[in-house]
Design a protein around this motif. Structure first.
Motif, PDB file in Angstrom:
ATOM      1  N   ILE A 273       0.831  -1.213   0.000  1.00  0.00           N
ATOM      2  CA  ILE A 273       0.000   0.000   0.000  1.00  0.00           C
ATOM      3  C   ILE A 273       0.861   1.257   0.000  1.00  0.00           C
ATOM      4  N   LYS A 274       1.967   1.231   0.702  1.00  0.00           N
ATOM      5  CA  LYS A 274       2.814   2.424   0.779  1.00  0.00           C
ATOM      6  C   LYS A 274       3.399   2.802  -0.582  1.00  0.00           C
ATOM      7  N   ASP A 275       3.375   1.869  -1.529  1.00  0.00           N
ATOM      8  CA  ASP A 275       3.892   2.162  -2.862  1.00  0.00           C
ATOM      9  C   ASP A 275       2.836   2.752  -3.789  1.00  0.00           C
ATOM     10  N   LEU A 276       1.613   2.806  -3.338  1.00  0.00           N
ATOM     11  CA  LEU A 276       0.555   3.372  -4.166  1.00  0.00           C
ATOM     12  C   LEU A 276       0.745   4.878  -4.303  1.00  0.00           C
ATOM     13  N   LYS A 277       0.436   5.387  -5.446  1.00  0.00           N
ATOM     14  CA  LYS A 277       0.538   6.817  -5.690  1.00  0.00           C
ATOM     15  C   LYS A 277      -0.872   7.386  -5.886  1.00  0.00           C
ATOM     16  N   PRO A 278      -1.072   8.647  -5.535  1.00  0.00           N
ATOM     17  CA  PRO A 278      -2.405   9.233  -5.689  1.00  0.00           C
ATOM     18  C   PRO A 278      -2.826   9.306  -7.155  1.00  0.00           C
ATOM     19  N   LEU A 279      -4.114   9.179  -7.373  1.00  0.00           N
ATOM     20  CA  LEU A 279      -4.696   9.418  -8.686  1.00  0.00           C
ATOM     21  C   LEU A 279      -5.531  10.683  -8.611  1.00  0.00           C
ATOM     22  N   PHE A 280      -5.426  11.511  -9.643  1.00  0.00           N
ATOM     23  CA  PHE A 280      -6.217  12.725  -9.685  1.00  0.00           C
ATOM     24  C   PHE A 280      -7.018  12.760 -10.976  1.00  0.00           C
ATOM     25  N   THR A 281      -8.030  13.606 -11.005  1.00  0.00           N
ATOM     26  CA  THR A 281      -8.849  13.740 -12.202  1.00  0.00           C
ATOM     27  C   THR A 281      -8.783  15.170 -12.719  1.00  0.00           C
ATOM     28  N   LEU A 282      -8.872  15.291 -14.020  1.00  0.00           N
ATOM     29  CA  LEU A 282      -8.969  16.591 -14.667  1.00  0.00           C
ATOM     30  C   LEU A 282     -10.090  16.482 -15.686  1.00  0.00           C
ATOM     31  N   THR A 283     -11.177  17.176 -15.435  1.00  0.00           N
ATOM     32  CA  THR A 283     -12.346  17.085 -16.292  1.00  0.00           C
ATOM     33  C   THR A 283     -12.895  18.475 -16.565  1.00  0.00           C
TER      34      THR A 283
END
Length: 452
Positions: free
Chosen positions: A235-245
């Motif tokens: 889990i610590k290796d997960l990176k955030p996902l963001f949205t641009l819409t």
């Protein structure tokens, strides 16, 4: 383990206690009463933290009764289920208990009775999920019986002590997370079957809005003396996902929106945004670039366009010569962003044209809607037809005007056609149409010119 042995008494000397060694619960309160040679008792206990998701049938208890220090009801051999009072609180109740041994012993309201809860057995235990550092992440984990991740059934959060083991699905809530592979393994409890299996399927369709759609099935059973602990690694290796819409669907996947809505008057051209890569609308890693392009439909009203979005950037000038699509932004984002109509402005360059012409004496001043360079205008760029006058010189008359010195005779309906050699000083490709005319009207000593 939580809890300890304890007792609860009333003024008559009747009491309810936990037997020594019963340390998997805490006695909160209890009372016993004698009536007609029979005992009724009740007690409230708090079970351990890992019993919160259990139901009454997951717990059993045994008891014995003493009257004035003499055992009148030996430990019962058939265990009884308590009543669930909420969370890990349980109520134990038994009514009309009669004595049977030893012979001659009696139960009398005049003598104190003691009810001892001799044994509490848990037939199930809650599942707790932890990360690599043993932090509790249970709230973030999708839990289900089998491999269906519905996260609604109470059975998803506990396992029984059945030695055959129970299969249960594990997924990780993937909102704002990348699809980095995770692994799950049972580190406490009695595990049977598969452990340490990759959760790649659980995150293969991760989106910024939601849930994993598949799970790795583990199989285990509880010991009945503590949490079944499942560790999810990675889990610590997960990176955030963001949205641009974009707020308006027509801006990104429709026909576009009229540019008049973004400032430039009655322009009927359409603006359409392209946000890339494709996953930008459903989740993109903060370390990966995202782009925003603007496209203007075929130019009709204006010569050039510049599209600006607050906080992102702007295009260069767009026109039919250099192209009507341009890049507004290329870079990384650090949070979810919705492009609203109010964030967008469009600056335009009007098609180069004359707006008025005024004659004083032999000087004709022609004003344009854009800056003009008189030094670049040749007499041949201004075609006279018909007429018996000529243009002797051309001079600058302000940023947007030129002054023509006329000689000869001007008559009504004489026409000067502005040729394509007269251009926008700042955008030389933005030239006069070649069809715009100045038409003279002579009245006495006054000459006026109409622009058309």
């Amino acid at each position: 383990m939580t809890g300890k042995a304890g007792a609860s008494t009333d003024p008559k000397g009747n009491e309810v206690v936990l037997a020594k060694g019963v340390e998997n619960a805490t006695l909160n309160a209890g009372n016993a009463a004698v009536s007609g040679g029979k005992v009724t008792f009740e007690a409230s206990i708090t079970g351990p933290e890992w019993s919160k998701n259990l139901v009454a049938t997951d717990i059993e208890f045994k008891y014995q009764v003493e009257s004035n220090g003499v055992v009148v009801v030996p430990e019962i051999t058939t265990a009884i289920n308590p009543t669930k009072a909420g969370g890990n609180l349980y109520t134990f109740t038994e009514s009309n208990i009669s004595h049977s041994t030893p012979a001659g012993a009696g139960i009398s309201a005049a003598l104190p009775v003691k009810v001892t809860i001799t044994e509490i057995t848990y037939k199930a235990a809650d599942i707790k999920y932890v990360d690599d550092d043993m932090n509790d992440i249970t709230a973030d984990v999708l839990k289900a019986a089998g491999t269906t991740l519905d996260n609604t059934s109470s059975s998803e959060s506990k396992l029984s002590t059945s030695t055959t083991g129970t299969s249960f699905g594990v997924g990780y809530t993937s909102a704002d997370k990348t699809t980095t592979k995770l692994t799950a393994k049972i580190i406490s409890g009695s595990g049977t079957g598969v452990t340490g299996e990759a959760l790649s399927a659980a995150l293969s369709t991760a989106t910024a809005s939601g849930l994993s759609t598949a799970a790795t099935a583990l199989k285990a059973n509880a010991k009945g003396d503590g949490f079944v602990v499942v560790q999810i690694s990675g889990i610590k290796d997960l990176k955030p996902l963001f949205t641009l819409t974009a707020d308006t669907a027509n801006l990104t996947n429709g026909t576009g929106v009229a540019i008049s809505g973004f400032g430039p008057g009655s322009g009927a051209e359409l603006l359409k945004l392209a946000i890339g890569p494709a996953e930008a609308g459903t989740g993109i890693e903060s370390t990966k670039p995202v782009t925003v392009d603007a496209a203007i439909s075929a130019a009709t009203t204006f010569y050039a366009y510049k599209v600006k979005i607050v906080g992102l950037g702007e295009t260069g000038w767009l026109n039919t010569t250099d192209g009507l699509t341009g890049r507004i932004f290329s870079g990384t984002i650090s949070g979810n962003r919705v492009i609203k109509d109010s964030d967008i402005t469009i600056e335009v360059v009007e098609k180069f044209a004359a707006t008025k012409a005024e004659q004083t004496g032999d000087k004709l001043t022609v004003t344009f809607n854009r800056p003009v360079d008189a030094g670049a205008v040749k007499p041949s760029d201004l075609v006279i037809n018909p007429g018996t006058f000529t243009i002797g010189s051309i001079a600058q008359a302000g940023e947007r005007a030129i002054e023509l010195t006329l000689s000869g005779t001007i008559a009504s309906n004489n026409v000067i056609t502005i040729g394509t050699g007269v251009v926008d000083k700042e955008n030389t490709a933005n030239a006069a149409s070649g069809t715009q005319t100045l038409t003279a009207t002579v009245s006495g000593s006054t000459t006026t010119w109409a622009v058309s």
